[in-house]
Design an enzyme around this catalytic site. Structure first.
Site, PDB file in Angstrom:
ATOM      1  N   GLU A   1      -2.418 -13.395 -28.412  1.00  0.00           N
ATOM      2  CA  GLU A   1      -3.505 -13.265 -29.395  1.00  0.00           C
ATOM      3  C   GLU A   1      -3.828 -14.616 -30.025  1.00  0.00           C
ATOM      4  O   GLU A   1      -4.983 -14.887 -30.362  1.00  0.00           O
ATOM      5  CB  GLU A   1      -3.148 -12.231 -30.464  1.00  0.00           C
ATOM      6  CG  GLU A   1      -2.841 -10.814 -29.945  1.00  0.00           C
ATOM      7  CD  GLU A   1      -3.932 -10.196 -29.071  1.00  0.00           C
ATOM      8  OE1 GLU A   1      -5.113 -10.528 -29.255  1.00  0.00           O
ATOM      9  OE2 GLU A   1      -3.590  -9.387 -28.175  1.00  0.00           O
TER      10      GLU A   1
ATOM     11  N   HIS B   1      -6.386 -16.251 -27.909  1.00  0.00           N
ATOM     12  CA  HIS B   1      -7.734 -15.749 -28.238  1.00  0.00           C
ATOM     13  C   HIS B   1      -8.244 -16.405 -29.527  1.00  0.00           C
ATOM     14  O   HIS B   1      -9.404 -16.807 -29.629  1.00  0.00           O
ATOM     15  CB  HIS B   1      -7.696 -14.233 -28.481  1.00  0.00           C
ATOM     16  CG  HIS B   1      -7.642 -13.397 -27.237  1.00  0.00           C
ATOM     17  ND1 HIS B   1      -8.595 -13.471 -26.247  1.00  0.00           N
ATOM     18  CD2 HIS B   1      -6.765 -12.444 -26.819  1.00  0.00           C
ATOM     19  CE1 HIS B   1      -8.310 -12.597 -25.280  1.00  0.00           C
ATOM     20  NE2 HIS B   1      -7.191 -11.972 -25.603  1.00  0.00           N
TER      21      HIS B   1
END
Lengths: 501, 501
Positions: free
Chosen positions: B267, B270
């Protein structure tokens, strides 16, 4: 069901959605948003506010409201619809006079100003916040100026936004009575402060345990975790998206047991109000609490009248002792109750005892009144603040962080809100007198049964949302409008007993 | 700067605000919203979606876009404006064909369907979710049907929404190559699984310590906590309101060290993409990552290529050992690296090793393709799912919770998303080959210096937002479009070395 009202519905729904979004951004900003987000997010919030204005304030809606007001006279509308139209009329009066562009800029300003306040408080630097405060006051003055009617002062307008029932004239009388009775009482009590020992309150209280115990307390009072959440922020507050999503926050201090505990009870009181509003009203313009005063009455009823009573703690005090045995094992329930009710003049409003609390409010009321009467210089507010604290409370803040910067309200433009706390205390006392006519609150509390008390409030206050105003609710439940005498009597009885005066 | 574009700007700003609000509701729903809020909140989200549609899809905007497309040919527009118009054109193509009322109902459905999935997964009851899934598929089919062009299948439309560069034909070839090369490799590796011992991974790992260490890892990789936050949810995800507010979540399991750790790194990949998008692009239609594939390339680059390398852990492995001395004190860095790269066929995609991961994706790709070709019965999807798992991975789920209910995606209508994970892995390998041409990634990692790697990605991929598409970026950085051979070579080299094949 009026057909014209059906035509109005999509506008109401859209306004509700935009307003709910704005509330969520506010929640997010206060609880979790990263520091640098503000500049970009304020653009989003500004546009949403702008759209909210455009959606409600336009020729189509204006015409519909006009038509509906005619309908209203013909009795074709339901009570709920009538209440919504009255509320819309108020919103129109509040917003229509303000140019949308100004309103948008003002809303953007409050986000940035709140950050500035936060930083100023942290750095103990009022000068950093003052320019933002000035701009906010300018806007508030300008906005009030658009709306002020003959015989009104701008500050009346700001007060009226939080409760239509009370203006400067009402509050001058209200606060004068309190001042006249409470300052002498506080004076008497102050001489006997040392008879109550509450050193235990400032021992070390593990924050995880505080978090857990306070969550338990909220649940014990009836907070429904399927319809609400608890989080943390710099200043405890309650916010609801609708009656199935009601949120409270808290702030923990590892060297103070009471601070977060009574905040938890206070915010739970607000939350119960919002959770108990009728399903048919939520997500409409009358789907929230009727006034800030009535809201504060619920939070302060639970915080002070219930939460500081011996009966309330009788069934659960042992759980608190078990949570912190090392600190509390030698503190009896009786001593604890004396402790949580100790009247000890202090500088911080949110940690003030019940007796001196209203004096904190009077100071803010008088300063706000002076600001909007053009009688106070923003740069010199700290001096004014400190002078009044010395005069009423007998203490002078050592710095602005514990003085004029202590409250979040002004950074959001919430002038006229503070009196609601005192009005709320007065309402709470008036309702309490009535509840005791129909049940023994003390007995229920001792049994650990909060339900009858909560249900009384639900059925007489909460469920109506904003379909009745403060005085209408008080009239229907107690048979009279707001009467400060109940509050004064409550405080006198309580403190005369507590300090054997 | 085009004057017509100026006229378009307020529409774009309003759409951005509504979309940001919708994102915040999504974040809130996944991280904190109380259980019973959904029904009321979905009404709000439905209205916001409706307004978003109305704001972008209307005659005024349609005319402006037409004019601007003429302008575009006359070269009066900046590159950013051209990219925005292209993006709008795509949005028009996506949305214009869908009746607003249907779109609103669909959005409301996804909120409720997601709750149903959550409950179904918890209760291990696919039948509870199936009716919602059917309705979502009906909508997706209907929406794709509105848009499908000659030579396209409905599933091409869904794939195209996540990456305009790849349709069924491209992906059939892409996945065939992977299948052809990876299944035999996995077969070889499976025989040697027992040569790597990673029992340490399933010992007890205190969740507070995981939370703290993973926060450290995110920061170490460059996550900026002034512009982002980390929270928890049932399934880790990244969401951004703009480039100054980027949020990631994680989910912790006290008996699994790797699960949350590699989610955190994933994550963070991202998040770095979104945080590094240029300030001039954020809050515009081209202010996000260019495609889901490119997004997954960044998350998987950090998760697998960086995060599972010995060089990455060289300077920080001791910190991990110090965090859990009782579990890791006897695990050498070499053994740990073998452990985190162990290819161990499993049932759960998010916990799959890098080698078998793409097989999980192929299964989803084939099922989705079958659904939208009308070749799969929704009620019998669990059987189809289990059959394919046995065939490709060699395992059969014991129940639907660890089978077809494991992923959140379909409950939000995200069909066509899964291939992005495999495309992302392939892009990551292709970019990695290029980065190694210009610097020694290994040396920097060993020095604990992530900055040059992150800056290379920022300058060649991130900062452009969606102004270039996947293949344009790859062409500009690597000199060729997506080429799956880099991925296959990367996996072969890595696993042949790891298992001494």
């Amino acid at each position: 069901m009026s057909k014209i009202f059906d035509t109005l519905q999509p506008y109401l729904d859209k306004a509700m959605a935009l307003e709910t979004a704005r509330s969520l951004f506010e929640w997010d900003d206060q609880t979790i948003a990263p520091f640098e987000a503000a500049q970009y997010t304020s653009k989003v919030v500004g546009i949403l506010s702008d759209e909210y204005m455009k959606c409600l304030i336009n020729d189509d809606v204006r015409k519909l409201i006009k038509k509906l007001k005619e309908d209203k006279e013909q009795g074709e509308l339901t009570d709920k619809e009538k209440a919504i139209i009255k509320e819309l009329d108020k919103t129109y009066e509040q917003l229509e006079s303000i140019p949308p562009e100004e309103y948008r800029k003002y809303n953007e300003l409050t986000i940035v100003a709140n950050r500035a306040w936060s930083k100023a408080k942290k750095d103990n630097n009022y000068e950093h916040f003052a320019p933002y405060l000035k701009k906010i006051i300018e806007y508030k003055n300008k906005f009030a100026g658009y709306r002020v009617k003959k015989g009104q002062e701008p500050y009346d307008i700001l007060l009226g936004d939080f409760d239509e029932c009370f203006g400067i004239k009402d509050l001058d009388i209200f606060f004068d009575k309190i001042k006249h009775e409470i300052i002498p009482l506080l004076h008497q009590v102050s001489k006997k402060i040392d008879t109550i020992d509450k050193n235990y309150n400032l021992l070390e209280y593990d924050i995880d345990k505080q978090r857990e115990f306070n969550k338990y307390l909220s649940g014990y009072l009836g907070f429904d975790f399927n319809r609400g959440v608890i989080a943390e922020s710099a200043h405890p507050f309650t916010l609801n998206l609708h009656n199935h999503d009601v949120r409270i926050t808290n702030e923990f201090n590892k060297n103070n047991l009471e601070s977060a505990m009574f905040s938890a009870i206070h915010e739970t009181g607000h939350a119960l109000y919002e959770m108990n509003i009728d399903d048919s009203l939520t997500q409409t313009p009358v789907g929230g609490g009727t006034s800030m005063g009535m809201h504060e009455s619920q939070s302060r009823f639970f915080e002070n009248i219930i939460g500081r009573s011996e009966a309330f703690w009788t069934p659960i005090y042992s759980k608190l002792v078990e949570t912190y045995p090392e600190n509390l094992k030698n503190i009896s329930l009786e001593q604890f109750i004396k402790g949580v009710n100790k009247a000890e003049p202090s500088l911080i409003r949110t940690e003030a005892d019940e007796l001196s609390y209203s004096l904190h409010i009077i100071i803010r009321y008088e300063i706000e009144k002076a600001i909007f009467a053009g009688e106070a210089d923003v740069d010199k507010l700290p001096e004014l603040w400190n002078k009044k604290y010395q005069e009423y409370i007998g203490l002078t803040p050592a710095n602005d962080a514990e003085g004029i910067l202590q409250d979040i309200h002004w950074s959001f433009g919430e002038f006229g809100y503070f009196p609601s706390y005192a009005i709320g205390s007065a309402i709470a006392s008036q309702l309490y007198a009535k509840i005791n006519d129909v049940m023994s609150v003390e007995d229920y509390l001792k049994e650990g049964n909060i339900t009858p008390i909560r249900e009384f409030l639900r059925d007489s206050v909460h469920k109506y949302g904003a379909t009745k105003n403060t005085n209408q609710i008080l009239m229907d439940v107690t048979g009279e409008e707001l009467n400060v005498d109940y509050y004064i009597k409550y405080l006198k009885d309580k403190y005369e007993k507590l300090y054997s005066l």
